[in-house]
Design a protein around this motif. Structure first.
Motif, short mmCIF file in Angstrom:
data_model
loop_
_atom_site.label_atom_id
_atom_site.label_comp_id
_atom_site.label_asym_id
_atom_site.label_seq_id
_atom_site.Cartn_x
_atom_site.Cartn_y
_atom_site.Cartn_z
N ALA A 71 -5.70 7.18 2.57
CA ALA A 71 -4.73 8.26 2.64
C ALA A 71 -3.93 8.22 3.94
CB ALA A 71 -5.44 9.61 2.51
N LEU A 72 -4.61 7.95 5.06
CA LEU A 72 -3.92 7.87 6.34
C LEU A 72 -2.94 6.69 6.35
CD1 LEU A 72 -6.83 8.64 8.84
CD2 LEU A 72 -4.73 9.98 8.57
N ALA A 73 -3.36 5.56 5.80
CA ALA A 73 -2.48 4.39 5.76
C ALA A 73 -1.25 4.67 4.92
CB ALA A 73 -3.24 3.18 5.22
N ALA A 74 -1.43 5.37 3.81
CA ALA A 74 -0.29 5.69 2.94
C ALA A 74 0.72 6.56 3.67
CB ALA A 74 -0.79 6.39 1.68
N ASP A 90 -13.08 -7.12 13.67
CA ASP A 90 -12.93 -7.74 12.35
C ASP A 90 -13.69 -6.95 11.30
OD1 ASP A 90 -12.12 -9.44 10.39
OD2 ASP A 90 -13.32 -11.14 11.01
N HIS A 91 -13.42 -5.67 11.22
CA HIS A 91 -14.14 -4.77 10.34
C HIS A 91 -13.79 -5.07 8.87
CE1 HIS A 91 -15.87 -1.07 8.77
NE2 HIS A 91 -16.40 -0.84 9.97
N PRO A 92 -14.79 -5.20 7.97
CA PRO A 92 -14.50 -5.49 6.56
C PRO A 92 -13.61 -4.45 5.90
CG PRO A 92 -16.83 -5.81 7.04
CD PRO A 92 -16.23 -5.17 8.25
N ALA A 93 -13.79 -3.18 6.24
CA ALA A 93 -12.96 -2.13 5.63
C ALA A 93 -11.51 -2.30 6.05
CB ALA A 93 -13.48 -0.75 6.04
N ALA A 94 -11.28 -2.69 7.30
CA ALA A 94 -9.91 -2.93 7.76
C ALA A 94 -9.30 -4.12 7.03
CB ALA A 94 -9.90 -3.17 9.27
N ARG A 95 -10.11 -5.14 6.79
CA ARG A 95 -9.64 -6.32 6.06
C ARG A 95 -9.18 -5.94 4.65
NH1 ARG A 95 -14.40 -9.65 5.66
NH2 ARG A 95 -14.39 -9.37 7.92
N ALA A 96 -9.98 -5.11 3.98
CA ALA A 96 -9.64 -4.70 2.62
C ALA A 96 -8.41 -3.79 2.60
CB ALA A 96 -10.83 -3.98 1.99
N LEU A 97 -8.34 -2.88 3.57
CA LEU A 97 -7.19 -1.96 3.64
C LEU A 97 -5.90 -2.72 3.92
CD1 LEU A 97 -6.13 0.92 3.57
CD2 LEU A 97 -6.72 1.13 6.00
N ALA A 98 -5.97 -3.69 4.82
CA ALA A 98 -4.78 -4.50 5.13
C ALA A 98 -4.29 -5.23 3.89
CB ALA A 98 -5.10 -5.48 6.25
N ARG A 101 -2.41 -2.99 1.56
CA ARG A 101 -1.10 -2.54 2.05
C ARG A 101 -0.14 -3.70 2.32
NH1 ARG A 101 -0.36 2.48 0.73
NH2 ARG A 101 1.53 2.24 1.99
N GLY A 102 -0.54 -4.93 1.98
CA GLY A 102 0.35 -6.07 2.11
C GLY A 102 0.46 -6.63 3.51
N LEU A 103 -0.54 -6.39 4.38
CA LEU A 103 -0.56 -6.95 5.73
C LEU A 103 -1.43 -8.20 5.73
CD1 LEU A 103 0.26 -3.90 6.17
CD2 LEU A 103 -0.76 -4.12 8.45
N GLU A 104 -0.94 -9.26 6.36
CA GLU A 104 -1.66 -10.53 6.37
C GLU A 104 -2.28 -10.79 7.74
OE1 GLU A 104 1.05 -13.56 5.16
OE2 GLU A 104 1.18 -12.83 3.09
N VAL A 268 -8.88 -8.87 15.13
CA VAL A 268 -7.91 -9.49 14.24
C VAL A 268 -6.65 -8.62 14.15
CG1 VAL A 268 -7.46 -10.30 11.88
CG2 VAL A 268 -9.75 -10.54 12.88
N GLN A 269 -5.51 -9.26 14.27
CA GLN A 269 -4.25 -8.56 14.05
C GLN A 269 -3.73 -8.87 12.65
OE1 GLN A 269 -0.26 -9.77 15.52
NE2 GLN A 269 -0.42 -7.98 16.86
N TYR A 270 -3.39 -7.82 11.92
CA TYR A 270 -2.76 -7.94 10.62
C TYR A 270 -1.28 -7.58 10.76
CZ TYR A 270 -7.52 -8.13 8.83
OH TYR A 270 -8.82 -8.50 8.59
N ARG A 271 -0.44 -8.25 9.98
CA ARG A 271 1.00 -8.09 10.19
C ARG A 271 1.75 -8.13 8.87
NH1 ARG A 271 2.95 -12.63 13.89
NH2 ARG A 271 1.72 -11.45 15.41
N ARG A 272 2.78 -7.30 8.79
CA ARG A 272 3.75 -7.38 7.71
C ARG A 272 5.12 -7.56 8.33
NH1 ARG A 272 4.62 -2.11 4.37
NH2 ARG A 272 6.04 -1.66 6.09
N VAL A 273 5.80 -8.61 7.96
CA VAL A 273 7.11 -8.90 8.57
C VAL A 273 8.22 -8.28 7.75
CG1 VAL A 273 6.31 -11.01 9.64
CG2 VAL A 273 7.27 -11.11 7.35
#
Length: 273
Positions: A71-74, A90-98, A101-104, A268-273
């Protein structure tokens, strides 16, 4: 007005549960000194912060797996455009949320640690180089060297005089813990090692910056070693540092000084360009 006490309580609870702080220093500096630059979504269950393109999001550990992060990410992630977000540890929940939301996955930052019980080599002598404590007149030179040394680094390279003063206003700042290497006899600042003491038991190789013009003179190892002697002289049990996972030369220097990296100690940094 952001409820900083609530943000701190949630962040502290998450750090205790996860073993890694969910917000970095730059985020806290912005919250305290430039709150107008931070877009905030704060509730008892969690926090999302957006500073420019940089997203930080944390859910209270007692209230996870209830859709709070989703909900917060949305709410916080724009529908389009660039976004960057760090997962500290490198939290697994963050990996799944990214992924949702289309972040690589874009960057990895290693935490390397060194117990103070490992003997340190003595400081080597370097011709025409002196290492001394920071002096107030060094501020502009430190900013200049930092900008040159971290020209390709999106966070550290942006430090200006105002940001330097903000960091120096923090409770942990100790002028004796900011070591500069100068050319003798010209006095030109060639590099610096800014150390940080988090607690009586924990120190950090905070920033080591070497002027590109002074590369090849052994300053990286010299300044790192000088800072380690300073921190261990203050009685810390362990020293940590952060380094980009693909920075092979720096990792080689740190490994040679007794630092080690565990796979779980990766941000880990996740990114959407």
């Amino acid at each position: 007005m952001v409820d900083l006490d609530l943000v701190r309580r949630i962040a502290d609870a998450a750090e205790e549960a996860d073993g890694a702080a969910p917000f970095d220093e730059a985020t806290w500096l912005a919250l305290r000194h430039r709150p107008d630059s931070v877009r905030c979504w704060v509730r008892d269950e969690g926090v999302a912060l957006l500073i420019g393109e940089d997203l930080s999001l944390v859910v209270h550990p007692d209230l996870r797996r209830r859709g709070v992060g989703t909900a917060l990410a949305a709410e916080a992630i724009p529908a389009s455009g660039p976004v960057e977000a760090w997962s500290h540890g490198d939290h697994p929940a963050a990996r799944a949320l990214a992924a949702r939301r289309g972040l690589e996955r874009a960057r990895e930052l290693w935490v390397m640690r060194r117990p103070s019980s490992v003997p340190l080599p003595k400081l080597p002598a370097r011709e025409r180089i002196a290492v001394r404590d920071y002096e107030p007149d060094d501020a502009e030179a430190v900013v200049r060297v930092n900008a040159a040394a971290f020209a390709a680094h999106p966070e550290q390279g942006a430090m200006d005089l105002a940001n330097l003063r903000e960091r120096m206003a923090e409770d942990w700042f100790d002028p004796a813990g900011l070591l500069v290497a100068v050319d003798s006899p010209s006095g030109e600042v060639l590099g610096f090692h800014w150390t940080k003491q988090h607690s009586p038991a924990l120190g950090e190789v905070y920033v080591v910056g070497i002027s590109p013009a002074a590369q090849g003179r052994g300053l990286g190892k010299l300044l790192t070693l000088a800072g380690l002697h300073h921190l261990i002289g203050k009685g810390v049990d362990e020293v940590l540092l952060y380094v980009e996972s693909d920075n092979a030369p720096a990792i080689a220097v740190y490994s040679g000084l007794g630092f080690q990296h565990a796979a779980s100690d990766t941000h880990v940094q996740y990114r959407r360009v």
